[in-house]
Motif scaffolding. Structure first.
Motif, PDB file in Angstrom:
ATOM      1  N   THR A  25       0.984  -1.237   0.069  1.00  0.00           N
ATOM      2  CA  THR A  25      -0.031  -0.046   0.038  1.00  0.00           C
ATOM      3  C   THR A  25       0.853   1.071   0.107  1.00  0.00           C
ATOM      4  O   THR A  25       1.872   1.483   0.858  1.00  0.00           O
ATOM      5  CB  THR A  25      -0.835  -0.048   1.312  1.00  0.00           C
ATOM      6  OG1 THR A  25      -1.845  -1.042   1.317  1.00  0.00           O
ATOM      7  CG2 THR A  25      -1.780   1.380   1.350  1.00  0.00           C
ATOM      8  N   ASP A  27       0.740   5.498   0.158  1.00  0.00           N
ATOM      9  CA  ASP A  27      -0.127   6.805   0.044  1.00  0.00           C
ATOM     10  C   ASP A  27       0.498   7.974  -0.524  1.00  0.00           C
ATOM     11  O   ASP A  27       1.987   8.023  -0.292  1.00  0.00           O
ATOM     12  CB  ASP A  27      -0.376   7.027   1.560  1.00  0.00           C
ATOM     13  CG  ASP A  27      -1.205   6.020   2.187  1.00  0.00           C
ATOM     14  OD1 ASP A  27      -2.276   5.535   1.469  1.00  0.00           O
ATOM     15  OD2 ASP A  27      -0.985   5.594   3.382  1.00  0.00           O
ATOM     16  N   ARG A  40      -3.838   6.971  -3.444  1.00  0.00           N
ATOM     17  CA  ARG A  40      -3.452   5.633  -2.835  1.00  0.00           C
ATOM     18  C   ARG A  40      -3.324   4.574  -3.682  1.00  0.00           C
ATOM     19  O   ARG A  40      -4.347   4.690  -4.697  1.00  0.00           O
ATOM     20  CB  ARG A  40      -4.496   5.036  -1.488  1.00  0.00           C
ATOM     21  CG  ARG A  40      -4.126   3.900  -1.057  1.00  0.00           C
ATOM     22  CD  ARG A  40      -4.716   3.471   0.153  1.00  0.00           C
ATOM     23  NE  ARG A  40      -4.370   4.070   1.231  1.00  0.00           N
ATOM     24  CZ  ARG A  40      -4.866   4.151   2.668  1.00  0.00           C
ATOM     25  NH1 ARG A  40      -5.832   3.255   2.753  1.00  0.00           N
ATOM     26  NH2 ARG A  40      -4.278   4.789   3.549  1.00  0.00           N
ATOM     27  N   VAL A  42      -2.714   0.451  -4.183  1.00  0.00           N
ATOM     28  CA  VAL A  42      -2.775  -1.011  -3.547  1.00  0.00           C
ATOM     29  C   VAL A  42      -2.505  -2.013  -4.399  1.00  0.00           C
ATOM     30  O   VAL A  42      -3.340  -1.826  -5.313  1.00  0.00           O
ATOM     31  CB  VAL A  42      -4.199  -1.006  -2.735  1.00  0.00           C
ATOM     32  CG1 VAL A  42      -4.041  -2.244  -1.901  1.00  0.00           C
ATOM     33  CG2 VAL A  42      -3.984   0.289  -1.495  1.00  0.00           C
ATOM     34  N   ALA A  44      -2.869  -6.133  -4.346  1.00  0.00           N
ATOM     35  CA  ALA A  44      -3.336  -6.975  -3.271  1.00  0.00           C
ATOM     36  C   ALA A  44      -3.373  -8.465  -4.308  1.00  0.00           C
ATOM     37  O   ALA A  44      -3.963  -8.429  -5.233  1.00  0.00           O
ATOM     38  CB  ALA A  44      -4.504  -6.861  -2.802  1.00  0.00           C
ATOM     39  N   TYR A  53      -4.463  -4.302  -8.608  1.00  0.00           N
ATOM     40  CA  TYR A  53      -3.728  -3.140  -8.369  1.00  0.00           C
ATOM     41  C   TYR A  53      -4.704  -2.149  -8.605  1.00  0.00           C
ATOM     42  O   TYR A  53      -5.500  -1.813  -9.755  1.00  0.00           O
ATOM     43  CB  TYR A  53      -2.374  -3.220  -9.696  1.00  0.00           C
ATOM     44  CG  TYR A  53      -1.743  -1.895  -9.555  1.00  0.00           C
ATOM     45  CD1 TYR A  53      -1.442  -1.207  -8.319  1.00  0.00           C
ATOM     46  CD2 TYR A  53      -1.063  -1.370 -10.812  1.00  0.00           C
ATOM     47  CE1 TYR A  53      -0.806  -0.193  -8.418  1.00  0.00           C
ATOM     48  CE2 TYR A  53       0.002  -0.580 -10.747  1.00  0.00           C
ATOM     49  CZ  TYR A  53      -0.001   0.094  -9.382  1.00  0.00           C
ATOM     50  OH  TYR A  53       0.791   1.366  -9.602  1.00  0.00           O
ATOM     51  N   THR A 221       5.131   4.079   2.303  1.00  0.00           N
ATOM     52  CA  THR A 221       4.652   2.520   1.707  1.00  0.00           C
ATOM     53  C   THR A 221       4.488   1.466   2.912  1.00  0.00           C
ATOM     54  O   THR A 221       5.299   1.600   3.849  1.00  0.00           O
ATOM     55  CB  THR A 221       5.593   2.416   0.765  1.00  0.00           C
ATOM     56  OG1 THR A 221       6.947   2.173   1.317  1.00  0.00           O
ATOM     57  CG2 THR A 221       5.692   3.437  -0.462  1.00  0.00           C
TER      58      THR A 221
END
Length: 222
Positions: A25, A27, A40, A42, A44, A53, A221
Motif C-alpha cells: 500500500t 499513500d 493511494r 494498493v 493485493a 492493482y 509505503t
C-alpha cells in the motif's frame, strides 16, 4: 502509469523476467489540476497467480478510481480486466476493459465511443497503463530498456521511457536518491522518480502542453 499517462521495442517486455510480485500500500500527496488531494495505490492478491492493482485519487475538484486485475504468466504480467471511473464536478464516466488472452483481443464497455470499443488484437508483452507503473520500477532496477506497448482506452500506444539522471527526493521527511525517467508523446509528458526498494514510483508527474496536470508524491509505503 496513470491510465492515460503511463503505458514492443528493441527488447520486448515479453522477454523480460518479472520480479516477484509482493502486496503493498502506498499513500500519496496528490495535486490534480492545481487542487491538493490524496492518492493511494494498493496491490493485493486476487487468487492463484493473480493480482489486483488499484489507484484512487481524491481532490475537491475530482475523484478518480482505477484498477486492473492481472496475472503472472510465464514471466510476464498480463492484464485481464480494468475499471476506470472519473467523477469531475457533476460529470461521471466509467470504462471497463476486458483482456481476453484466449481470443487474443481487448475490448471496452461503458462510457466509450464506438470507435474505442475494440476489439484490438493483443500481442505478447502488452500492458495497460497502470501496469506500466510497476514495469518501470522493475526495469529501472534491472537496467533494462523501458519500451512498452500499451493497450488502453481502445487504442494501442508505444511508450518509451529514458533515464534523465539522478535526483534527490524527499519521502516522509527523508532525502532519498531517485532515478528520474521521462516519456514524451506529442503534447504530453510523463516523468517518474524510482527509488531503490520502493515497489512503485516515488513520484509521478503528468504534464500536458507544458503544464502540470497530475502530480503524485509518495508519503509512505507498507
Amino acid at each position: 502509469m496513470l491510465r492515460r499517462a503511463f503505458a514492443a521495442a528493441a527488447l520486448a517486455v515479453a522477454s523480460l523476467p518479472a520480479l516477484a510480485v509482493q502486496p503493498f500500500t502506498a499513500d500519496y500527496q496528490a495535486n490534480y489540476m492545481g487542487m491538493q488531494g490524496s492518492g493511494r495505490m494498493v496491490l493485493a492478491s486476487a487468487g492463484a497467480n493473480k493480482w489486483k492493482y488499484t489507484l484512487d485519487i481524491n481532490s475537491p475538484l475530482a475523484t478518480l478510481s482505477q484498477s486492473t486485475v492481472f496475472e503472472e504468466n510465464g514471466g510476464q504480467w498480463r492484464p485481464l480486466s480494468g475499471n476506470d471511473s472519473t467523477n469531475v464536478l457533476t460529470k461521471k464516466t466509467t470504462k471497463i476493459a476486458t483482456y481476453d488472452w484466449s481470443r487474443g483481443v481487448a475490448s471496452w464497455t461503458g462510457d466509450v465511443k464506438p470507435e474505442r470499443a475494440g476489439p484490438i488484437k493483443l500481442e505478447p508483452g502488452d500492458l495497460d497503463a497502470l501496469l506500466i507503473n510497476l514495469a518501470i520500477v522493475r526495469d529501472v532496477v534491472a537496467g533494462k530498456p523501458m519500451n512498452y506497448r500499451m493497450v488502453e482506452d481502445g487504442r494501442v500506444k508505444q511508450l518509451n521511457y529514458t533515464v534523465a539522471g539522478k535526483e534527490s527526493i524527499t519521502i516522509d521527511g527523508k532525502a532519498q536518491q531517485a532515478t528520474k525517467v521521462v516519456s514524451s508523446s506529442g503534447n504530453k509528458q510523463t516523468i517518474a522518480w524510482v527509488v531503490a526498494g520502493m515497489p512503485v514510483p516515488a513520484r509521478i508527474l503528468q504534464r500536458k502542453d507544458g503544464a502540470d496536470e497530475i502530480d503524485l508524491r509518495v508519503q509512505s509505503t507498507r
